[in-house]
Design an enzyme around this catalytic site. Structure first.
Site, PDB file in Angstrom:
ATOM      1  N   ALA A  83       7.728  -0.786   7.558  1.00  0.00           N
ATOM      2  CA  ALA A  83       8.527  -1.729   6.762  1.00  0.00           C
ATOM      3  C   ALA A  83       9.163  -1.056   5.547  1.00  0.00           C
ATOM      4  O   ALA A  83      10.325  -1.307   5.230  1.00  0.00           O
ATOM      5  CB  ALA A  83       7.676  -2.909   6.313  1.00  0.00           C
ATOM      6  N   LEU A  84       8.403  -0.205   4.874  1.00  0.00           N
ATOM      7  CA  LEU A  84       8.989   0.431   3.682  1.00  0.00           C
ATOM      8  C   LEU A  84      10.091   1.403   4.077  1.00  0.00           C
ATOM      9  O   LEU A  84      11.070   1.571   3.352  1.00  0.00           O
ATOM     10  CB  LEU A  84       7.891   1.100   2.850  1.00  0.00           C
TER      11      LEU A  84
ATOM     12  N   ARG B  27      -1.732  -3.972  15.320  1.00  0.00           N
ATOM     13  CA  ARG B  27      -2.313  -4.932  14.388  1.00  0.00           C
ATOM     14  C   ARG B  27      -2.649  -6.263  15.065  1.00  0.00           C
ATOM     15  O   ARG B  27      -3.672  -6.879  14.764  1.00  0.00           O
ATOM     16  CB  ARG B  27      -1.330  -5.164  13.241  1.00  0.00           C
TER      17      ARG B  27
ATOM     18  N   GLY C 174       0.826  -1.208   0.000  1.00  0.00           N
ATOM     19  CA  GLY C 174       0.000   0.000   0.000  1.00  0.00           C
ATOM     20  C   GLY C 174       0.858   1.253   0.000  1.00  0.00           C
ATOM     21  O   GLY C 174       0.415   2.339  -0.331  1.00  0.00           O
TER      22      GLY C 174
HETATM   23  C1  LIG Z   1       0.004  -6.296   0.277  1.00  0.00           C
HETATM   24  C2  LIG Z   1       1.058  -5.671   1.148  1.00  0.00           C
HETATM   25  C3  LIG Z   1       0.935  -4.339   1.532  1.00  0.00           C
HETATM   26  C4  LIG Z   1       1.926  -3.757   2.323  1.00  0.00           C
HETATM   27  N1  LIG Z   1       1.801  -2.430   2.630  1.00  0.00           N
HETATM   28  C5  LIG Z   1       2.791  -1.844   3.351  1.00  0.00           C
HETATM   29  C6  LIG Z   1       2.733  -0.445   3.625  1.00  0.00           C
HETATM   30  O1  LIG Z   1       1.836   0.271   3.191  1.00  0.00           O
HETATM   31  N2  LIG Z   1       3.752   0.089   4.370  1.00  0.00           N
HETATM   32  C7  LIG Z   1       4.792  -0.654   4.860  1.00  0.00           C
HETATM   33  O2  LIG Z   1       5.668  -0.115   5.510  1.00  0.00           O
HETATM   34  N3  LIG Z   1       4.849  -1.978   4.592  1.00  0.00           N
HETATM   35  C8  LIG Z   1       3.900  -2.590   3.852  1.00  0.00           C
HETATM   36  N4  LIG Z   1       3.986  -3.921   3.591  1.00  0.00           N
HETATM   37  C9  LIG Z   1       5.188  -4.646   4.012  1.00  0.00           C
HETATM   38  C10 LIG Z   1       6.337  -4.351   3.065  1.00  0.00           C
HETATM   39  O3  LIG Z   1       5.816  -4.187   1.754  1.00  0.00           O
HETATM   40  C11 LIG Z   1       7.385  -5.458   3.043  1.00  0.00           C
HETATM   41  O4  LIG Z   1       7.817  -5.751   4.348  1.00  0.00           O
HETATM   42  C12 LIG Z   1       8.581  -5.027   2.207  1.00  0.00           C
HETATM   43  O5  LIG Z   1       8.160  -4.650   0.911  1.00  0.00           O
HETATM   44  C13 LIG Z   1       9.629  -6.114   2.110  1.00  0.00           C
HETATM   45  O6  LIG Z   1      10.649  -5.661   1.249  1.00  0.00           O
HETATM   46  P1  LIG Z   1      11.906  -6.556   0.979  1.00  0.00           P
HETATM   47  O7  LIG Z   1      12.743  -5.800  -0.008  1.00  0.00           O
HETATM   48  O8  LIG Z   1      12.529  -7.001   2.243  1.00  0.00           O
HETATM   49  O9  LIG Z   1      11.305  -7.880   0.262  1.00  0.00           O
HETATM   50  P2  LIG Z   1      10.463  -7.993  -1.074  1.00  0.00           P
HETATM   51  O10 LIG Z   1      10.025  -6.682  -1.585  1.00  0.00           O
HETATM   52  O11 LIG Z   1       9.424  -9.038  -0.850  1.00  0.00           O
HETATM   53  O12 LIG Z   1      11.552  -8.526  -2.127  1.00  0.00           O
HETATM   54  C14 LIG Z   1      12.174  -9.763  -1.955  1.00  0.00           C
HETATM   55  C15 LIG Z   1      12.554 -10.296  -3.322  1.00  0.00           C
HETATM   56  O13 LIG Z   1      13.399 -11.440  -3.166  1.00  0.00           O
HETATM   57  C16 LIG Z   1      12.959 -12.446  -4.064  1.00  0.00           C
HETATM   58  N5  LIG Z   1      13.378 -13.782  -3.579  1.00  0.00           N
HETATM   59  C17 LIG Z   1      12.928 -14.467  -2.501  1.00  0.00           C
HETATM   60  N6  LIG Z   1      13.539 -15.667  -2.424  1.00  0.00           N
HETATM   61  C18 LIG Z   1      14.382 -15.738  -3.487  1.00  0.00           C
HETATM   62  C19 LIG Z   1      15.287 -16.734  -3.974  1.00  0.00           C
HETATM   63  N7  LIG Z   1      15.457 -17.925  -3.369  1.00  0.00           N
HETATM   64  N8  LIG Z   1      15.984 -16.468  -5.109  1.00  0.00           N
HETATM   65  C20 LIG Z   1      15.841 -15.285  -5.762  1.00  0.00           C
HETATM   66  N9  LIG Z   1      15.008 -14.300  -5.351  1.00  0.00           N
HETATM   67  C21 LIG Z   1      14.292 -14.536  -4.226  1.00  0.00           C
HETATM   68  C22 LIG Z   1      11.447 -12.277  -4.092  1.00  0.00           C
HETATM   69  O14 LIG Z   1      10.891 -12.896  -5.241  1.00  0.00           O
HETATM   70  C23 LIG Z   1      11.332 -10.754  -4.131  1.00  0.00           C
HETATM   71  O15 LIG Z   1      11.424 -10.269  -5.442  1.00  0.00           O
HETATM   72  C24 LIG Z   1       3.019  -4.529   2.783  1.00  0.00           C
HETATM   73  C25 LIG Z   1       3.132  -5.864   2.412  1.00  0.00           C
HETATM   74  C26 LIG Z   1       2.175  -6.435   1.591  1.00  0.00           C
HETATM   75  C27 LIG Z   1       2.326  -7.873   1.186  1.00  0.00           C
END
Ligand SMILES: Cc1cc2nc3c(=O)[nH]c(=O)nc-3n(C[C@H](O)[C@H](O)[C@H](O)COP(=O)(O)OP(=O)(O)OC[C@H]3O[C@@H](n4cnc5c(N)ncnc54)[C@H](O)[C@@H]3O)c2cc1C
Length: 419
Positions: free
Chosen positions: A400-401, A247, A12
């Site tokens: 989280a973002l 939450r 979001g």
């Molecule tokens: C629907 C939704 C709404 C949200 N809204 C909010 C919000 O409004 N505000 C907020 O702060 N947080 C929000 N969150 C939480 C936040 O979006 C996530 O915690 C954050 O985006 C995680 O980012 P990241 O870069 O750690 O992982 P991700 O963005 O999930 O990226 C991880 C990447 O690693 C890849 N990957 C995983 N395993 C492997 C592997 N073995 N080999 C290769 N690639 C792999 C995945 O495919 C993905 O592309 C929301 C989450 C969701 C699901």
């Protein structure tokens, strides 16, 4: 996955930061100390203070950094579900396209950065106790990627891996849906522990939201705007929790209601026109047309549409409007803004859904991955939802973002200079 973006792309996109520019004009008093207190206490004081300090101090610089890369944020500040305070920022572009689009632009303009989609990391490569690369499987070929200076794990959480999440919370069966993308599977986190002896912390802390779509569990179709302007009612049309709570508190209360099913109720304060959009780029008009939300010119008409006793819903909303005047209510809610008194009124159905994994790979403020004795593992860094220790037992909405921006940037810088 076939494309980049992970959970970030479908988020979001609320981003929490104490903002010297945008909060004051709206009359919002805030401070880094207050953001620290909310984050620490909101996670039951189980988060690591040093990580929280780095996080709260760098959240706003994270916004400035994204802006310097071309990403736009609106001036509006709101309180996203479970944020506990109005410091959530909205990007100009919908969902996570602002973040991912900005990074994709950067990558396309700067030579030497290769992105491999459809390629799964299967193993870490170690040489003399130092992590030096990964082995991966592509659709057509196997890949060995060697790092010059450091390897950064940024593979996200494991909310979509039912088997793994059940190891830490047996109640989270496949009957409970998730908001996560299917690639939130967690195997690289396990690999870091098995292969590189990384310490994993807080895996039992798995966050649910009371905000899932009843069919898919996703956050799409969610009609809420800011926390201040909406209430939740159960199938009997009665409120059951302070809707500005944590939450976990709200989701636990929802599990106690009939069929663990609730309605979010908003009015024209949230949607002044039918073209008004939710955080998932959907217009309220479209949601009503598709039967994913309901509209009434009066509270009674809305109640009839959602099969709730009109007198009960009317009484609930009348009592809530008195609470708005008094700024206090029977559930202990603290965040109020407008009364629910401006037609038309809208209702959207919601159920519990698995959303975020607070636990993961233990890191320090430099994002170095730590072993069980607390020593950095040479060559290995981690950032984002794959890590644990920042949020304690409960992550605040919108944190989280900011986390992935703050620690992702640090991880890149640290890995680059880790010669
Ligand atoms: C629907 C939704 C709404 C949200 N809204 C909010 C919000 O409004 N505000 C907020 O702060 N947080 C929000 N969150 C939480 C936040 O979006 C996530 O915690 C954050 O985006 C995680 O980012 P990241 O870069 O750690 O992982 P991700 O963005 O999930 O990226 C991880 C990447 O690693 C890849 N990957 C995983 N395993 C492997 C592997 N073995 N080999 C290769 N690639 C792999 C995945 O495919 C993905 O592309 C929301 C989450 C969701 C699901």
């Amino acid at each position: 996955m076939p494309r980049v973006g992970g959970n970030t792309l479908i988020a979001g996109s609320a981003y929490n930061a104490v903002d010297p520019k945008r909060q004051k004009p709206l009359g919002i008093e805030d401070s880094i100390d207050l953001h620290y207190k909310h984050t620490f206490e909101g996670g039951d004081k189980l988060g690591k203070p040093a990580l929280i300090k780095t996080f709260v101090e760098n959240s706003y610089p994270g916004i400035e950094w994204l802006e310097s890369l071309g990403m736009g944020f609106k001036d509006e500040i709101f309180t996203v579900l479970g944020a506990l305070y109005p410091r959530s920022h909205k990007p100009e572009k919908p969902l996570g396209t602002g973040f991912i689009g900005t990074y994709e632009d950067y990558i396309s303009k700067n030579k030497g950065i290769t992105v491999l989609t459809d390629t799964k990391v299967e193993d870490l490569i170690l040489e003399n106790g130092r992590v030096v690369g990964v082995k991966a499987t592509g659709r057509k070929e196997n890949v060995i990627a060697k790092a010059k200076n450091g390897v950064v794990i940024a593979t996200g959480g494991f909310g979509a891996n039912v088997e793994l999440r059940q190891q830490y919370n047996s109640k989270l069966t496949k009957a409970i849906p998730t908001t996560n993308h299917p690639g939130a599977t967690g195997e690289v986190m396990l690999m870091a522990a098995e292969k590189a002896a990384a310490n994993l912390v807080g895996l039992q802390y798995i966050q649910l939201l009371p905000m899932g779509d009843p069919v898919s569990g996703s956050l799409s179709g969610n009609i809420e705007g800011s926390v201040e302007d909406r209430i939740f009612v159960n199938k009997s049309g009665k409120r059951f929790v302070a809707e500005d709570e944590r939450r976990d508190v709200m989701t636990n209360a929802l599990f106690e209601q009939k069929d663990a099913y609730m309605w979010t109720i908003v009015d024209a304060h949230t949607y002044p026109t039918e073209q008004g959009k939710n955080n998932f780029n959907e217009t309220i008009e479209d949601l009503v047309k598709k039967g994913r939300a309901f509209k009434g010119e009066t509270v009674e008409e809305l109640a009839a549409k959602i099969k709730v006793d009109p007198a009960v819903l009317k009484d609930t909303i009348d009592k809530f409007n008195v609470a708005v005047e008094n700024k206090t209510d029977e559930f202990g809610r603290k965040l109020f803004a407008n009364k629910l008194d401006k037609a038309p009124f809208y209702a959207g159905p919601r159920v519990p859904t698995v959303h975020h994994t607070m636990g993961g790979i233990e890191i320090n403020e430099k994002t170095q991955v730590l072993d069980k004795a607390g020593n950095p593992i040479p060559g290995l860094f981690a950032a984002g939802e794959v890590t644990g220790g920042l949020h304690g037992s409960n992550r605040l909405g919108g944190n989280a973002l900011a986390e992935i921006t703050v620690f992702g940037k640090i991880a890149g810088e640290e890995a680059a200079k880790n010669k």
